[in-house]
Design a protein around this motif. Structure first.
Motif, PDB file in Angstrom:
ATOM      1  N   UNK A   1       0.836  -1.208   0.000  1.00 48.69           N
ATOM      2  CA  UNK A   1       0.000   0.000   0.000  1.00 48.69           C
ATOM      3  C   UNK A   1       0.865   1.250   0.000  1.00 48.69           C
ATOM      4  N   UNK A   2       1.902   1.214   0.823  1.00 50.49           N
ATOM      5  CA  UNK A   2       2.736   2.414   0.942  1.00 50.49           C
ATOM      6  C   UNK A   2       3.522   2.679  -0.339  1.00 50.49           C
ATOM      7  N   UNK A   3       4.073   1.618  -0.917  1.00 48.15           N
ATOM      8  CA  UNK A   3       4.846   1.817  -2.148  1.00 48.15           C
ATOM      9  C   UNK A   3       3.934   2.292  -3.276  1.00 48.15           C
ATOM     10  N   UNK A   4       2.735   1.721  -3.325  1.00 50.19           N
ATOM     11  CA  UNK A   4       1.802   2.152  -4.371  1.00 50.19           C
ATOM     12  C   UNK A   4       1.410   3.617  -4.177  1.00 50.19           C
ATOM     13  N   UNK A   5       1.271   4.022  -2.914  1.00 49.12           N
ATOM     14  CA  UNK A   5       0.961   5.428  -2.624  1.00 49.12           C
ATOM     15  C   UNK A   5       2.062   6.341  -3.162  1.00 49.12           C
ATOM     16  N   UNK A   6       3.302   5.944  -2.942  1.00 51.73           N
ATOM     17  CA  UNK A   6       4.441   6.738  -3.435  1.00 51.73           C
ATOM     18  C   UNK A   6       4.420   6.814  -4.966  1.00 51.73           C
ATOM     19  N   UNK A   7       4.193   5.672  -5.600  1.00 53.62           N
ATOM     20  CA  UNK A   7       4.185   5.666  -7.074  1.00 53.62           C
ATOM     21  C   UNK A   7       3.023   6.481  -7.625  1.00 53.62           C
ATOM     22  N   UNK A   8       1.872   6.424  -6.961  1.00 53.21           N
ATOM     23  CA  UNK A   8       0.719   7.207  -7.429  1.00 53.21           C
ATOM     24  C   UNK A   8       1.036   8.697  -7.415  1.00 53.21           C
ATOM     25  N   UNK A   9       1.734   9.120  -6.348  1.00 53.75           N
ATOM     26  CA  UNK A   9       2.090  10.548  -6.260  1.00 53.75           C
ATOM     27  C   UNK A   9       3.017  10.925  -7.412  1.00 53.75           C
ATOM     28  N   UNK A  10       3.980  10.048  -7.709  1.00 54.00           N
ATOM     29  CA  UNK A  10       4.912  10.332  -8.815  1.00 54.00           C
ATOM     30  C   UNK A  10       4.171  10.408 -10.143  1.00 54.00           C
ATOM     31  N   UNK A  11       3.240   9.475 -10.330  1.00 53.97           N
ATOM     32  CA  UNK A  11       2.501   9.437 -11.600  1.00 53.97           C
ATOM     33  C   UNK A  11       1.695  10.717 -11.800  1.00 53.97           C
ATOM     34  N   UNK A  12       1.233  11.290 -10.687  1.00 52.08           N
ATOM     35  CA  UNK A  12       0.421  12.499 -10.771  1.00 52.08           C
ATOM     36  C   UNK A  12       1.233  13.732 -11.164  1.00 52.08           C
ATOM     37  N   UNK A  13       2.540  13.617 -11.226  1.00 49.05           N
ATOM     38  CA  UNK A  13       3.371  14.807 -11.413  1.00 49.05           C
ATOM     39  C   UNK A  13       3.800  15.089 -12.849  1.00 49.05           C
ATOM     40  N   UNK A  14       3.771  14.099 -13.702  1.00 47.11           N
ATOM     41  CA  UNK A  14       4.296  14.329 -15.054  1.00 47.11           C
ATOM     42  C   UNK A  14       5.806  14.375 -15.003  1.00 47.11           C
ATOM     43  N   UNK A  15       6.376  15.564 -15.152  1.00 41.76           N
ATOM     44  CA  UNK A  15       7.844  15.686 -15.062  1.00 41.76           C
ATOM     45  C   UNK A  15       8.309  15.498 -13.625  1.00 41.76           C
ATOM     46  N   UNK A  16       9.500  14.952 -13.452  1.00 41.11           N
ATOM     47  CA  UNK A  16      10.021  14.748 -12.102  1.00 41.11           C
ATOM     48  C   UNK A  16      11.313  15.526 -11.908  1.00 41.11           C
TER      49      UNK A  16
ATOM     50  N   UNK B   1      14.766  16.298  -9.200  1.00 40.55           N
ATOM     51  CA  UNK B   1      15.605  15.536  -8.266  1.00 40.55           C
ATOM     52  C   UNK B   1      14.955  15.512  -6.888  1.00 40.55           C
ATOM     53  N   UNK B   2      14.306  16.603  -6.548  1.00 43.94           N
ATOM     54  CA  UNK B   2      13.604  16.658  -5.251  1.00 43.94           C
ATOM     55  C   UNK B   2      12.501  15.599  -5.161  1.00 43.94           C
ATOM     56  N   UNK B   3      11.763  15.466  -6.263  1.00 43.73           N
ATOM     57  CA  UNK B   3      10.691  14.453  -6.270  1.00 43.73           C
ATOM     58  C   UNK B   3      11.278  13.064  -6.029  1.00 43.73           C
ATOM     59  N   UNK B   4      12.409  12.800  -6.668  1.00 43.38           N
ATOM     60  CA  UNK B   4      13.045  11.471  -6.486  1.00 43.38           C
ATOM     61  C   UNK B   4      13.496  11.320  -5.029  1.00 43.38           C
ATOM     62  N   UNK B   5      14.084  12.387  -4.501  1.00 43.85           N
ATOM     63  CA  UNK B   5      14.534  12.325  -3.106  1.00 43.85           C
ATOM     64  C   UNK B   5      13.378  12.004  -2.156  1.00 43.85           C
ATOM     65  N   UNK B   6      12.250  12.683  -2.383  1.00 45.82           N
ATOM     66  CA  UNK B   6      11.079  12.447  -1.519  1.00 45.82           C
ATOM     67  C   UNK B   6      10.606  11.001  -1.675  1.00 45.82           C
ATOM     68  N   UNK B   7      10.520  10.559  -2.923  1.00 47.94           N
ATOM     69  CA  UNK B   7      10.042   9.184  -3.170  1.00 47.94           C
ATOM     70  C   UNK B   7      10.973   8.165  -2.509  1.00 47.94           C
ATOM     71  N   UNK B   8      12.273   8.391  -2.622  1.00 49.51           N
ATOM     72  CA  UNK B   8      13.238   7.443  -2.053  1.00 49.51           C
ATOM     73  C   UNK B   8      13.152   7.426  -0.520  1.00 49.51           C
ATOM     74  N   UNK B   9      12.895   8.596   0.040  1.00 47.01           N
ATOM     75  CA  UNK B   9      12.740   8.651   1.495  1.00 47.01           C
ATOM     76  C   UNK B   9      11.513   7.839   1.920  1.00 47.01           C
ATOM     77  N   UNK B  10      10.439   7.977   1.137  1.00 43.64           N
ATOM     78  CA  UNK B  10       9.215   7.222   1.467  1.00 43.64           C
ATOM     79  C   UNK B  10       9.442   5.721   1.336  1.00 43.64           C
ATOM     80  N   UNK B  11      10.155   5.336   0.280  1.00 46.42           N
ATOM     81  CA  UNK B  11      10.429   3.894   0.074  1.00 46.42           C
ATOM     82  C   UNK B  11      11.273   3.370   1.228  1.00 46.42           C
TER      83      UNK B  11
END
Ligand code: GDP
Length: 295
Positions: free
Chosen positions: A7-22, A24-34
Motif C-alpha cells: 500500500x505504501x509503495x503504491x501510494x508513493x508511485x501514485x504521487x509520482x505518476x500524478x506529477x508528469x515531469x520529475x 531531483x527533489x521528487x526522487x529524493x522524496x520518493x526514495x525517502x518514502x520507500x
C-alpha cells in the motif's frame, strides 16, 4: 503478507505518476518514502540502505528525469531492484544426476515449519515424477516422527523412522531404506530448537557429513521479525545451506525478514510455502513476488 508495504509503495508511485515531469527533489522524496516503508516492514536496515542507494543512483539520471514517462521508469527501476534483492532469477533445486538416491536435508528452528515443509517438498517432487522417502531425524520434539508419519501417509510417501537410534544413524539407514524401497530421493527432517544452540547445530553438521546431501535447505518462518537475520546468518555459517524454504508467507506479518534473507546470506530462496496443506509449497519466482509487492 506485504500488504502494508504494498500500500505504501503504491501510494508513493501514485504521487509520482500524478506529477508528469520529475525533479531531483521528487526522487529524493520518493526514495525517502520507500526507505521508511521498507524499514517499517522490518527489512534489515543495511539491506534498506543499499537498496535505496541503488534505486536512487539509477533514478537520478537525465535518462530517467528527462524521459517522456519518468514515473514509469522509476517504478520499473524499483521493480528491477526488488527482483534483484529477491535473488534475480528462479533458483532450481540442484541434485546430482548420477546418484541414487539423492538426498535433501532440511534445517531450521523448531516451529519454522520444517516437518511440514519436508512433506510439502515430497508432494511437489512426486508430482515431478520422483519417488521420495521421508526420514524422521528429529528425535527430540515429542511426536515429530508421528507427525511425519501421519502426513506421509496422507500423501502416500513412505516414512523411515529409526526409533531409539541416533539421528545420524537414522539418516544413514534411511538412505539404505531408500535403496531397498527403490526411492530416488530422501528428504531428511532434522531437529530444531526454539533458539539456536550448539548441540542442534553440531548434530545438523554431523548428519550433513554422514549423508552428504545434494541440497541443504533452511526453512525460515516469514513471520519472524528482525531476528531472522541473526538466525539465518548463523545457520549459513554452520551448515552452509544451499537455499531457503520461506514458510508462512500466507501470514499477516510485515514480511521484511523474508525480503532481507537473500541479501544477508547470499543464499537463494528456492521455495515458498503459503499454507498448511501438503500442496501449498511453490517454486519461488523473484520477479513474480516483486510484482506482487509493487502491485
Ligand atoms: P517444525 O517444528 O519446524 O517441524 O514445524 P512444523 O512443520 O511442525 O510447523 C509448525 C506449525 O506451522 C504447524 O502448525 C504447521 O501447520 C504450521 N505451518 C507450517 N508452514 C506453514 C505455512 O506455510 N503457512 C501456515 N499458515 N502455517 C504453516
Amino acid at each position: 503478507m506485504f500488504n502494508s508495504l504494498s500500500d505504501r509503495l503504491q501510494g508513493t508511485f501514485d504521487k509520482l505518476r500524478g506529477k508528469g515531469r520529475l525533479t531531483e527533489d521528487d526522487i529524493n522524496v520518493a526514495m525517502r518514502e520507500i526507505r521508511l516503508a521498507l524499514l517499517e516492514a522490518d527489512v534489515n536496515f543495511k539491506v534498506v540502505k543499499r537498496f535505496v542507494a541503488s534505486c536512487k543512483e539509477r533514478c537520478m539520471t537525465s535518462e530517467v528525469l528527462d524521459s517522456l514517462t519518468p514515473s514509469q521508469n522509476v517504478v520499473r527501476i524499483v521493480l528491477e531492484e526488488l527482483t534483484e534483492l529477491l535473488g534475480g532469477t528462479e533458483s532450481k533445486l540442484t541434485m546430482a544426476q548420477n546418484r541414487t538416491p539423492n538426498v535433501i536435508m532440511l534445517v531450521g528452528l523448531q516451529g519454522s515449519g520444517k516437518t511440514t515443509a519436508c512433506v510439502k517438498l515430497a508432494y511437489l517432487l512426486r508430482k515431478q515424477g520422483r519417488n521420495p522417502l521421508l526420514a524422521a531425524c528429529d528425535v527430540y520434539r515429542p511426536a515429530a516422527a508421528d507427525q511425519l508419519e501421519t502426513l506421509g501417509k496422507e500423501i502416500g510417501v513412505p516414512v523411515f523412522r529409526g526409533d531409539g537410534q541416533h539421528p545420524v544413524q537414522i539418516a544413514k539407514d534411511s538412505v539404505q531404506e531408500a535403496v531397498d524401497k527403490l526411492c530416488d530421493v530422501v528428504i531428511v527432517d532434522t531437529a530444531g530448537r526454539l533458539q539456536i544452540d550448539e548441540f542442534m547445530m553440531q548434530e545438523a553438521v554431523d548428519i550433513k557429513s554422514a549423508v552428504r546431501p545434494d541440497q541443504v535447505l533452511m526453512v525460515v518462518d516469514a513471520m519472524t521479525g528482525q531476528d531472522i537475520v541473526n538466525v539465518v546468518t548463523e545457520f549459513a555459517e554452520r551448515t552452509d545451506f544451499d537455499g531457503v524454504i520461506m514458510s508462512k508467507l500466507d501470514g499477516d506479518a510485515r514480511g521484511g525478514g523474508a525480503l532481507s534473507v537473500r541479501e544477508v546470506t547470499g543464499k537463494p530462496i528456492k521455495f515458498v510455502s503459503m499454507g498448511e496443506k501438503p500442496s501449498s509449497l511453490e517454486v519461488f519466482h523473484p520477479d513474480r513476488m516483486a510484482r506482487r509487492i509493487l502491485g
